[in-house]
Write a protein that holds these residues in place. Structure first.
Motif: not given
Length: 294
Positions: A3, A5, A7-8, A37-38, A41-42
């Motif tokens: 994804l 940034k 979208e995150l 997961r998003a 990741q952020l």
């Protein structure tokens, strides 16, 4: 799937607003794992923990709370930037219009009326009897007589333009009336300049016959000046019907060789580009379409 940034940030803000990863997943049609997961990741991108998480609840950290406030504002501004501007009452901005200079007597009052109706819309009007470069001049709308050869244009025929061969009664009394096209070579002529070639515009007649003016006494680059010169008796000219008709009705011009007149040309309103039409452009397009018809 990785994804970006944006979208995150959307997933994070939705999770922060709902306070629940599962509810966020349902709202965004994602799996709970994808939401987790998003967020992870952020967190890696920011280097900060965004949520305090346990088996019962999730709660924003101080940094997460600030990111949510800032992110929500940025997303709202971004959504507003790309949302269609469909409300005509809010239409504003600049519209560039290209049209033949010969249409000035018709267009001028119409554009003044439109400007009064829509004070938030600014108009940049390019009147020229030469075809505009719609890309270089960033034209939004155009009006053109004759065939539109550019297939990328979105065009609507709104009317027709007939071409009349005319002269003043005084000129005809002094020089006689031509009986056919060949006789035009024996008459003085008034012509409009084709600035692209530096020569007079050709005259068009029935069955595609074209006559190139030869005995040009006055060559001008303005249709109104051309009309005035013909009415003053300087020679014969070929004039658009909407310009010639008032003088014909008053007896100041005489129509010559009507059986040789060409098929009227289409008068088209066009947009140079396909795709979404801003409200300000649509308003002017619809206004001119309605006023110019017939």
């Amino acid at each position: 799937m990785a994804l970006n940034k944006l979208e995150l940030l959307r997933i994070f803000c939705s999770a922060a607003e709902l306070g629940n990863f599962k509810a966020c997943a349902v709202k965004l049609a994602l799996s709970p794992q994808a939401v987790t997961r998003a967020v992870q990741q952020l967190e890696q991108l920011t280097g900060e923990v965004l949520f305090h998480r346990n088996t019962r609840q999730v709660r924003l950290t101080q940094f997460g709370s600030q990111l949510y406030q800032d992110g929500r504002l940025q997303l709202a501004q971004l959504d507003a930037l790309f949302s269609p501007r469909l409300a005509t009452q809010d239409a504003q901005g600049l519209v560039r219009l290209a049209a033949p200079a010969a249409l000035r007597p018709i267009l001028s009052p119409l554009l003044l009326e439109f400007a009064a109706l829509h004070p938030q819309i600014r108009l940049d009007v390019r009147l020229s009897d030469q075809h505009s470069d719609v890309v270089d001049e960033q034209i939004d709308l155009g009006i053109r007589a004759g065939l539109l050869r550019d297939q990328s244009f979105v065009a609507l025929q709104v009317s027709e333009v007939a071409l009349y061969l005319v002269a003043s009664p005084a000129y005809l009394a002094a020089h006689g009336t031509p009986s056919d096209l060949a006789a035009l070579n024996n008459h003085q002529q008034v012509s409009l300049l084709d600035e692209g070639t530096g020569r007079p515009w050709a005259w068009f007649f029935r069955d595609g016959e074209i006559y190139q003016p030869r005995q040009v006494r006055l060559l001008v680059n303005d249709a109104q000046q051309e009309l005035a010169a013909v009415a003053a008796g300087l020679g014969i000219g070929q004039i658009a019907d909407f310009l010639a008709q008032p003088l014909l009705e008053r007896g100041e011009l005489v129509r010559l060789l009507p059986a040789q007149e060409p098929t009227p040309w289409p008068l088209s309103l066009y947009r140079p580009q396909r795709g979404p039409v801003p409200a300000r452009v649509r308003l002017l397009f619809d206004f001119l379409r309605d006023r110019l018809r017939g």
